[in-house]
Scaffold this motif. Structure first.
Motif, PDB file in Angstrom:
ATOM      1  N   ALA A  67      76.229  13.117   9.586  1.00  0.00           N
ATOM      2  CA  ALA A  67      75.078  13.093  10.502  1.00  0.00           C
ATOM      3  C   ALA A  67      73.767  13.092   9.708  1.00  0.00           C
ATOM      4  O   ALA A  67      72.800  12.419  10.091  1.00  0.00           O
ATOM      5  CB  ALA A  67      75.143  14.290  11.444  1.00  0.00           C
ATOM      6  N   ASP A 100      74.048  21.262  14.441  1.00  0.00           N
ATOM      7  CA  ASP A 100      73.553  20.442  13.323  1.00  0.00           C
ATOM      8  C   ASP A 100      72.776  19.205  13.799  1.00  0.00           C
ATOM      9  O   ASP A 100      71.725  18.860  13.258  1.00  0.00           O
ATOM     10  CB  ASP A 100      74.696  20.065  12.363  1.00  0.00           C
ATOM     11  CG  ASP A 100      75.886  19.407  13.042  1.00  0.00           C
ATOM     12  OD1 ASP A 100      75.872  19.255  14.292  1.00  0.00           O
ATOM     13  OD2 ASP A 100      76.850  19.053  12.324  1.00  0.00           O
ATOM     14  N   LYS A 101      73.281  18.555  14.863  1.00  0.00           N
ATOM     15  CA  LYS A 101      72.639  17.297  15.320  1.00  0.00           C
ATOM     16  C   LYS A 101      71.218  17.563  15.811  1.00  0.00           C
ATOM     17  O   LYS A 101      70.287  16.811  15.510  1.00  0.00           O
ATOM     18  CB  LYS A 101      73.463  16.657  16.441  1.00  0.00           C
ATOM     19  CG  LYS A 101      74.832  16.215  15.960  1.00  0.00           C
ATOM     20  CD  LYS A 101      75.177  14.786  16.355  1.00  0.00           C
ATOM     21  CE  LYS A 101      76.333  14.237  15.552  1.00  0.00           C
ATOM     22  NZ  LYS A 101      77.566  15.033  15.560  1.00  0.00           N
ATOM     23  N   THR A 102      71.046  18.648  16.575  1.00  0.00           N
ATOM     24  CA  THR A 102      69.711  18.974  17.100  1.00  0.00           C
ATOM     25  C   THR A 102      68.790  19.326  15.931  1.00  0.00           C
ATOM     26  O   THR A 102      67.621  18.933  15.904  1.00  0.00           O
ATOM     27  CB  THR A 102      69.795  20.186  18.063  1.00  0.00           C
ATOM     28  OG1 THR A 102      71.032  20.158  18.728  1.00  0.00           O
ATOM     29  CG2 THR A 102      68.652  20.188  19.043  1.00  0.00           C
ATOM     30  N   ALA A 113      67.598  16.290  14.094  1.00  0.00           N
ATOM     31  CA  ALA A 113      66.656  15.428  14.836  1.00  0.00           C
ATOM     32  C   ALA A 113      65.212  15.892  14.670  1.00  0.00           C
ATOM     33  O   ALA A 113      64.287  15.194  15.109  1.00  0.00           O
ATOM     34  CB  ALA A 113      67.033  15.421  16.313  1.00  0.00           C
ATOM     35  N   GLN A 121      81.317  16.381   9.114  1.00  0.00           N
ATOM     36  CA  GLN A 121      80.526  15.966  10.285  1.00  0.00           C
ATOM     37  C   GLN A 121      79.023  16.139  10.004  1.00  0.00           C
ATOM     38  O   GLN A 121      78.216  15.245  10.299  1.00  0.00           O
ATOM     39  CB  GLN A 121      80.943  16.830  11.484  1.00  0.00           C
ATOM     40  CG  GLN A 121      79.925  16.823  12.582  1.00  0.00           C
ATOM     41  CD  GLN A 121      80.182  17.896  13.645  1.00  0.00           C
ATOM     42  OE1 GLN A 121      81.306  18.058  14.108  1.00  0.00           O
ATOM     43  NE2 GLN A 121      79.137  18.609  14.039  1.00  0.00           N
ATOM     44  N   SER A 122      78.633  17.251   9.399  1.00  0.00           N
ATOM     45  CA  SER A 122      77.199  17.505   9.165  1.00  0.00           C
ATOM     46  C   SER A 122      76.642  16.560   8.099  1.00  0.00           C
ATOM     47  O   SER A 122      75.515  16.077   8.213  1.00  0.00           O
ATOM     48  CB  SER A 122      76.966  18.949   8.730  1.00  0.00           C
ATOM     49  OG  SER A 122      77.355  19.850   9.730  1.00  0.00           O
ATOM     50  N   GLU A 163      73.249   9.618   8.318  1.00  0.00           N
ATOM     51  CA  GLU A 163      72.853   8.778   9.464  1.00  0.00           C
ATOM     52  C   GLU A 163      71.369   8.961   9.786  1.00  0.00           C
ATOM     53  O   GLU A 163      70.652   8.018  10.100  1.00  0.00           O
ATOM     54  CB  GLU A 163      73.729   9.197  10.667  1.00  0.00           C
ATOM     55  CG  GLU A 163      73.365   8.573  11.970  1.00  0.00           C
ATOM     56  CD  GLU A 163      74.219   7.338  12.266  1.00  0.00           C
ATOM     57  OE1 GLU A 163      74.113   6.855  13.372  1.00  0.00           O
ATOM     58  OE2 GLU A 163      74.967   6.868  11.377  1.00  0.00           O
ATOM     59  N   ALA A 164      70.890  10.203   9.684  1.00  0.00           N
ATOM     60  CA  ALA A 164      69.484  10.502   9.991  1.00  0.00           C
ATOM     61  C   ALA A 164      68.579  10.208   8.787  1.00  0.00           C
ATOM     62  O   ALA A 164      67.364  10.416   8.852  1.00  0.00           O
ATOM     63  CB  ALA A 164      69.351  11.966  10.405  1.00  0.00           C
TER      64      ALA A 164
END
Ligand code: NAI
Ligand code: ISE
Length: 344
Positions: free
Chosen positions: A85, A58-60, A63, A81-82, A88-89
């Motif tokens: 994130a 998910d983080k990649t 981004a 968590q997703s 946050e993004a």
């Protein structure tokens, strides 16, 4: 310009939403996907002929510059968590129910969104987009049957797997009624009790099935909701609102009636995907339309996800205690006050 969408989780409902965005809806383009099962994610891209990249996590995915919004359709424990994130993004996020598996997790999401200062999250409580529930809501708002006094409803599935546990009747199944009913009557829940009638022979040894949940609202409306996940005959959602001057009922899904072999009948659906297919289309289209121009999502909010989680916790506690459990929500943050689309 299309809204570029990343999908986190390409299981059953992830694939359903990808199909509808790629083939039925307008204004959205799937540009990125991820799943812990990378082979499944690759297969989805191939099968739907998507012009999308597969990312390891998910983080990649978040981004990437060509991802404006994400759908979180992984299994429940991975949602928090997703979603955190994504906030946050600064990306929009449509998250399938549950928003998080604990009330504390939902509260962390609410707090993150408040810190961000703008609503980014929509929760996948699709029944608010079902035409039957929309008609019920209009009739209740217009006091067509006077003040609503009681609601009787049922959530029946033909069968469930052995991994389905007694608390999942609340957290996975009743959660839809928990969301849609407080929205219908514009009232908050005050307390809950759960009763276990005679158990069905078709339920696995560890599962209490059926169950009857009794919720009371602050306004005094009494709701009885039956959950019966091994009912065998179909996927059947019932809702009847009893008011001071009449009764209104959720329409049955439209289907031909037949006379054949000395029988008069109507088919009953077996699959949740078919029962709410139009509602899923509308919720995702509404998400795309409302965030596509930089506005806020118009659907169920992170606060609604929090209400559902707090209520579900009390229901599970009531399953275990056999008594009445109170439901305490705390004060609704200003970010979640009602507003018209033009204020968003
Ligand atoms: P599923 O088990 O078919 O799919 C979940 C997928 O998520 C799997 O492919 C799994 O490999 C993947 N996954 C798990 N952890 C991940 C992670 N950390 N990152 C990326 N992928 C991950 O489950 P299903 O039925 O598609 O359900 C998914 C979610 O949607 C659940 O939360 C469920 O409650 C909800 N749901 C909502 C429905 C509705 O009516 N609104 C109907 C069915 C499911
Ligand atoms: C499933 O997870 C869903 O969310 C469906 O909408 C629901 O009706 C079904 O009972 C659940 O198992």
């Amino acid at each position: 310009m299309a809204l570029n969408i990343g999908v986190i989780g390409t299981g059953a409902i992830g694939r359903e939403h990808i199909r509808r965005i790629a083939r039925n809806l307008s204004g959205g383009k799937i540009t990125a996907v991820t799943d812990v099962n990378q082979e499944a994610a690759k297969a989805v891209v191939e099968n739907f002929g998507l012009d999308a990249q597969v990312f390891p996590d998910d983080k990649t995915l978040l981004a990437q510059g060509n991802v404006d919004a994400v759908l979180v359709t992984s299994w429940g424990p991975a949602h928090e968590q997703s979603v955190l994130a994504a906030i946050e993004a600064g990306k929009y996020v449509f998250c399938e129910k549950p928003l998080a598996t604990t009330a504390e997790g939902c509260r962390r999401i609410v707090d993150a969104e408040i810190r961000h200062g703008k609503r980014l999250v929509q929760v996948g409580f699709m029944r608010r987009y079902d035409s039957g529930y929309v008609q019920l809501k209009k009739a209740i708002d217009e006091r067509f049957i006077g003040e609503p006094l009681m609601i009787r409803c049922a959530h029946r599935n033909p069968e469930v797997g052995d991994g389905y546990t007694t608390d999942m009747a609340i957290t996975d199944t009743l959660i839809h009624e928990i969301d849609v009913l407080h929205w219908l009557v514009n009232d908050d829940y005050k307390s809950v009790q759960v009763a276990f009638p005679k158990k069905s022979r078709h339920a696995s040894g560890h599962l209490g099935d059926p169950q009857v949940v009794t919720l009371e609202t602050h306004g005094g409306i009494l709701i009885t909701a039956e959950i019966f996940v091994n009912c065998r005959y179909g996927y059947d959602i019932q809702c009847e609102v009893i008011g001071e001057e009449g009764i209104i009922k959720l329409p049955e899904p439209s289907s031909i009636s037949f006379r054949k072999q000395a029988t008069r009948g109507t088919d009953i659906l077996m699959d949740w995907k078919d029962r709410f297919i139009d509602a899923y289309d509308r919720e995702i289209q509404n998400f795309i339309d409302s965030v596509g121009n930089g506005g806020e999502p118009q659907g169920p909010t992170a606060w609604d996800g929090y209400i559902a989680a707090v209520t579900a916790d009390a229901c599970v506690k009531a399953q275990q205690s056999g008594g009445r459990e109170e439901i305490e929500l705390g004060e609704k943050p200003a970010l979640y006050e009602e507003r018209t689309p033009s204020q968003a």
